[in-house]
Structure formats: structure tokens, C-alpha cells
Design an enzyme around this catalytic site. Sequence first.
Site, PDB file in Angstrom:
ATOM      1  N   SER A 111       0.804  -1.222   0.000  1.00 33.42           N
ATOM      2  CA  SER A 111       0.000   0.000   0.000  1.00 33.42           C
ATOM      3  C   SER A 111       0.838   1.273   0.000  1.00 33.42           C
ATOM      4  CB  SER A 111      -0.961   0.018   1.188  1.00 33.42           C
ATOM      5  OG  SER A 111      -0.262   0.169   2.399  1.00 33.42           O
ATOM      6  N   LYS A 153       1.171   4.406   6.983  1.00 34.26           N
ATOM      7  CA  LYS A 153       0.293   5.200   6.114  1.00 34.26           C
ATOM      8  C   LYS A 153       0.781   6.643   6.076  1.00 34.26           C
ATOM      9  CE  LYS A 153      -2.666   1.857   5.475  1.00 34.26           C
ATOM     10  NZ  LYS A 153      -2.659   1.158   4.219  1.00 34.26           N
TER      11      LYS A 153
END
Length: 143
Positions: free
Chosen positions: A63, A100
Site C-alpha cells: 500500500s 500510512k
Amino acid sequence: MLVTRLRQITESELPGIICVLSGRASGGFPSPAADHYEPPISLDELVELRAPHVWLAEAEGDSMAPAGILTGTKLIIDRARTPHVGNVVVAYIDNQPVVKRLDKSLEGGWVLSSDNPNYPPIEGRENIEVFGVVTWSLTPHVP
């Protein structure tokens, strides 16, 4: 992207002095000015590995691949830095550490976004805890 093996660095893991290539590594022709001496650098001083607020983690997943964080990438995390919008962070969501990019929602809460557009942002949760700011990532290029 998940985080595995989140831990502080032990004294035995700290590297010694690393020799430095003079100048920069060129993708074209070698530089004739590269014959001068560069003093060695200490990797642990460069990334502050000896500081008690610096932790090491290993990433898993894709990701954050556009940011160069891949499965097996080692992350240097500084817990003393104040997280800001745009920082890559390690955060806990439901007691699970993730890597993230930090953002704010319109309501003022945290939003955790992936750099890979195939993953939706994580928002609207009250149980997001930022553990620390990723200051360096080290990705191996040999198996």
C-alpha cells in the site's frame, strides 16, 4: 501496509563506521573530480539509531509502494517528532500497527492514506493512535 517486528534497536545491532564513496554515484559517465577523499560516516549517527525515541520496524504489503516502502523495508521511526499532515507514520488501528500517510479529515480527525490508489483511506475512527513518524526507510535490493 502492516508493520511487523516493531521494536527498539539493541546496542549489538548498531553499525560501526561506513566508508563513503566520494561524490555521488553517477548513472552516466564517471566524474574526474571523484578522486578526493571523503571521511567515513556513521550510519547510527546519520539516522540517530542510538536515541531512545527511535524505533525500528519492518514493513509488509504494497500500500505504500509508491513511496518506496515495500515488503521487507526497514523503517526508522522517530517517536519524538510531532506528526504533521503529509508525514509517513506508523499508527495503530485497533491495536494493529500500519504504515500510512497522515492527513486530516474535514471534521478535524486523522485520516490515514495509502500512496497506492488501490487502497482506500482509513478515516472516521476514534481509535487511531499515531506511534511515530517514519524518518528513513531502508529497502534491500538483493534477496
